[in-house]
Design a protein around this motif. Structure first.
Motif, mmCIF file in Angstrom:
data_model
loop_
_atom_site.group_PDB
_atom_site.id
_atom_site.type_symbol
_atom_site.label_atom_id
_atom_site.label_comp_id
_atom_site.label_asym_id
_atom_site.label_seq_id
_atom_site.Cartn_x
_atom_site.Cartn_y
_atom_site.Cartn_z
ATOM 1 N N ALA A 190 0.979 2.725 11.814
ATOM 2 C CA ALA A 190 1.721 1.452 11.923
ATOM 3 C C ALA A 190 2.713 1.285 10.782
ATOM 4 O O ALA A 190 3.860 0.858 10.974
ATOM 5 C CB ALA A 190 0.733 0.290 11.945
ATOM 6 N N TRP A 191 2.239 1.654 9.575
ATOM 7 C CA TRP A 191 3.154 1.551 8.418
ATOM 8 C C TRP A 191 4.359 2.470 8.583
ATOM 9 O O TRP A 191 5.491 2.118 8.269
ATOM 10 C CB TRP A 191 2.377 1.892 7.151
ATOM 11 N N SER A 192 4.111 3.662 9.100
ATOM 12 C CA SER A 192 5.208 4.610 9.316
ATOM 13 C C SER A 192 6.206 4.060 10.326
ATOM 14 O O SER A 192 7.432 4.165 10.143
ATOM 15 C CB SER A 192 4.652 5.954 9.803
ATOM 16 N N ILE A 193 5.673 3.469 11.404
ATOM 17 C CA ILE A 193 6.576 2.902 12.414
ATOM 18 C C ILE A 193 7.412 1.760 11.842
ATOM 19 O O ILE A 193 8.631 1.683 12.036
ATOM 20 C CB ILE A 193 5.756 2.429 13.630
ATOM 21 N N ALA B 41 8.116 1.137 8.661
ATOM 22 C CA ALA B 41 9.068 1.626 7.661
ATOM 23 C C ALA B 41 10.269 2.290 8.313
ATOM 24 O O ALA B 41 11.419 2.107 7.898
ATOM 25 C CB ALA B 41 8.359 2.602 6.709
ATOM 26 N N THR B 42 9.972 3.087 9.368
ATOM 27 C CA THR B 42 11.080 3.737 10.081
ATOM 28 C C THR B 42 12.011 2.715 10.714
ATOM 29 O O THR B 42 13.239 2.845 10.667
ATOM 30 C CB THR B 42 10.512 4.680 11.150
ATOM 31 N N ALA B 43 11.411 1.674 11.323
ATOM 32 C CA ALA B 43 12.244 0.633 11.931
ATOM 33 C C ALA B 43 13.104 -0.083 10.894
ATOM 34 O O ALA B 43 14.284 -0.382 11.127
ATOM 35 C CB ALA B 43 11.342 -0.369 12.670
ATOM 36 N N ILE B 44 12.493 -0.342 9.732
ATOM 37 C CA ILE B 44 13.261 -1.013 8.662
ATOM 38 C C ILE B 44 14.431 -0.147 8.206
ATOM 39 O O ILE B 44 15.551 -0.612 8.000
ATOM 40 C CB ILE B 44 12.334 -1.365 7.489
ATOM 41 N N LEU B 45 14.153 1.158 8.022
ATOM 42 C CA LEU B 45 15.223 2.067 7.595
ATOM 43 C C LEU B 45 16.336 2.144 8.627
ATOM 44 O O LEU B 45 17.532 2.144 8.286
ATOM 45 C CB LEU B 45 14.636 3.468 7.345
ATOM 46 N N VAL B 46 15.943 2.204 9.918
ATOM 47 C CA VAL B 46 16.963 2.254 10.973
ATOM 48 C C VAL B 46 17.805 0.975 10.975
ATOM 49 O O VAL B 46 19.037 1.011 11.060
ATOM 50 C CB VAL B 46 16.281 2.487 12.339
#
Length: 435
Positions: free
Chosen positions: A52-55, A57-62
Motif C-alpha cells: 500500500a505504501w508503495s502504491i 508513494a508511486t501515485a504521489i510521485l506521478v
C-alpha cells in the motif's frame, strides 16, 4: 469470556490462515518452521502495508511529476505573458516619448508664432497711432480754415454795409479805392476759401479712407489678439495643471521665480499706451494682458526646469516598489529595477550636495533644486558627479547598482520638499502630457 473470544478468533484465523510448516532440509537433517495463524496474519499485514505504501508513494510521485509539468508550463506561459507586457510597455513608452518630442516641437512652434504675432501687433499699434495723429491734424486744419472763412464773410458783410451808407463828398474817391481793395481782398479770400474747401474735401475723403483702413487694422488686430489669447490658453493651462497635480503652489512658484529673475527690458517689457485722459484703450489693455501671460508662461518654463518632472531612468526598467508603508515601515521613494549599470539621469536643474556612501542608501547622490526641493538617487554602482557641481535636467549622474541595504540591482529615487518626503510619481505623472 476472554478465553472463549480467543478460541473463536483462533478458529477464524485457522480457517483463513491454516497452520503451515516450512521445511528446511540439509544433507544431515531436516528441520521445519511452524507458521502459526497469528504469524501469517502479521506477515500478511506487513506485506500489505508495504504494498500500500508503495502504491501511495508511486501515485504521489506521478501526481507531483504531472503537477511539476503543469507548473513549468504555467511559468513558461507567465514568462511569455510578462515578456509580451514588457514589449507593450516599451512600445507605449516609445510612443509617449515621441508624443513628448512632438509636443515640445509644437510648443516651440507656438512660441515662434507668438513672437511673430507680437511683432505684427506692435507694428499695427504703431500704425494705428500714426493714423490717429494724422486724423487729428486734418481735423485741426479743417477747423482753422472754416474759422478763417467765417471771418472773411463777416468782413465782407461789414464792408458792403459801409458802402451802402455812403461817405463824405471829399472822401468819395478814397472810399471807391477802399472798396476796390476790399473787393480784391475778398476775391483772394474767396479763392483761398475755395482752395481750402477743396483741401477739406480731399482731407475728408482721405479721412474716410483712413477710417476704413483703421477699421481693417482693428479687425486684423482682433484676429491677432484672438489667436494670441487662444495660444496662451493652450500653453499656460497645461503647465498650471501640471504644477497643481504635483502638489505645488503656482502662486508661490511664480513669486519665487520673479524674485530670482527680476531684470527688466527687452520685448517682454509690459506695454503702456495711454490716451490724453490717461486711460488705456481696450487694445492696449489686451496687449498688456497678453504680455503678462507671456511673462507668466516664461516663468512657468523656468520653474519647470527646476522642478523634478523628468524620469530618472530612460531605459526599460521594472517599477518594483512605490511610495508608502512597506513591511511596517515608511518607504520614502520609488524603486526602479533594471540591469546593472543602467544610466541614471537628474530630473531637474540643481546643485549636487552629496555624492558618496551613506549607510543603508549605499552610494547616494543628493541634488538641491529650487523651491526647497531635493532629489535623492540611492544604491548606485557608480557616481559620475561631484559635490558642488551644477547639473541640468537629463544629465547623466550615475549608474544603477546594488550598494547598501538592497535585495537586487535597482534605483531608489526620492523627492523631498523642505525636508519632507513626497511621492515622486506625482511629479512624473503630472508631466506625462506636457513634456
Amino acid at each position: 469470556m476472554r478465553t472463549r473470544l480467543a478460541i473463536h478468533i483462533h478458529a477464524f484465523l485457522e480457517r483463513i490462515f491454516p497452520e503451515r510448516r516450512l521445511f528446511l532440509r540439509s544433507d544431515s537433517d531436516t528441520r521445519f518452521i511452524r507458521l502459526r495463524p497469528a504469524t501469517q496474519l502479521i506477515a500478511f499485514s506487513g506485506a500489505g502495508l508495504v504494498i500500500a505504501w508503495s502504491i501511495v508513494a508511486t501515485a504521489i510521485l506521478v501526481m507531483d511529476s504531472i503537477g511539476s509539468g503543469n507548473f513549468r508550463e504555467q511559468a513558461k506561459r507567465d514568462q511569455e505573458t510578462y515578456q509580451l507586457r514588457l514589449n507593450e510597455i516599451s512600445g507605449e513608452r516609445d510612443m509617449r516619448s515621441a508624443e513628448a518630442v512632438a509636443a515640445q516641437e509644437r510648443f516651440s512652434a507656438a512660441l515662434e508664432q507668438i513672437s511673430i504675432m507680437q511683432s505684427q501687433l506692435l507694428e499695427s499699434e504703431t500704425r494705428r497711432r500714426e493714423l490717429e495723429t494724422g486724423i487729428e491734424v486734418i481735423q485741426s486744419t479743417l477747423r482753422r480754415t472754416m474759422k478763417q472763412r467765417d471771418e472773411a464773410r463777416v468782413a465782407l458783410a461789414d464792408a458792403q454795409t459801409e458802402g451802402q451808407n455812403g461817405a463824405a463828398p471829399g472822401a468819395q474817391d478814397l472810399n471807391n479805392a477802399g472798396v476796390d481793395a476790399l473787393a480784391l481782398a475778398l476775391a483772394e479770400t474767396a479763392k483761398e476759401r475755395d482752395d481750402v474747401f477743396a483741401e477739406a474735401q480731399a482731407a475728408l475723403a482721405r479721412a474716410e479712407e483712413m477710417k476704413l483702413e483703421l477699421k481693417l487694422l482693428e479687425e486684423k488686430n482682433e484676429q491677432i489678439f484672438t489667436q494670441l489669447e487662444d495660444a496662451m490658453t493652450v500653453s499656460v493651462e497645461p503647465l498650471e495643471k501640471m504644477f497643481s497635480q504635483a502638489g505645488l503652489s503656482t502662486k508661490s512658484l511664480l513669486e519665487e521665480v520673479r524674485r530670482g529673475y527680476n531684470g527688466q527690458g527687452g520685448p517682454l517689457t509690459p506695454l503702456s499706451i495711454s490716451t490724453s485722459g490717461g486711460v488705456l484703450d481696450p487694445n492696449a489693455a489686451r496687449a498688456n494682458g497678453l504680455l503678462n501671460d507671456l511673462d507668466r508662461l516664461n516663468m512657468y518654463r523656468i520653474a519647470a526646469e527646476t522642478v523634478p518632472f523628468a524620469n530618472p531612468v530612460k531605459s526599460a526598467v521594472r517599477f518594483t516598489s512605490g511610495f508608502g508603508m512597506r513591511w511596517g515601515r515608511m518607504h520614502n521613494g520609488s524603486d526602479f529595477a533594471g540591469p546593472h549599470g543602467t544610466p541614471i539621469y537628474t530630473t531637474a536643474d540643481g546643485v549636487v550636495t552629496h555624492a558618496g556612501w551613506s549607510s543603508g542608501y549605499g552610494r547616494l547622490i543628493k541634488i538641491k533644486h529650487a523651491h526647497g526641493i531635493e532629489t535623492r538617487y540611492a544604491h548606485l554602482a557608480k557616481i559620475r558627479v561631484n559635490v558642488g557641481q551644477r547639473v541640468s535636467r537629463g544629465e547623466r549622474i550615475g549608474d544603477m547598482g546594488n550598494s547598501g541595504r538592497s535585495t537586487g540591482t535597482h534605483l531608489h529615487y526620492e523627492v523631498r520638499i523642505n525636508g519632507k518626503a513626497v511621492n515622486p510619481m506625482n511629479f512624473i505623472k503630472a508631466a506625462r502630457d506636457v513634456f
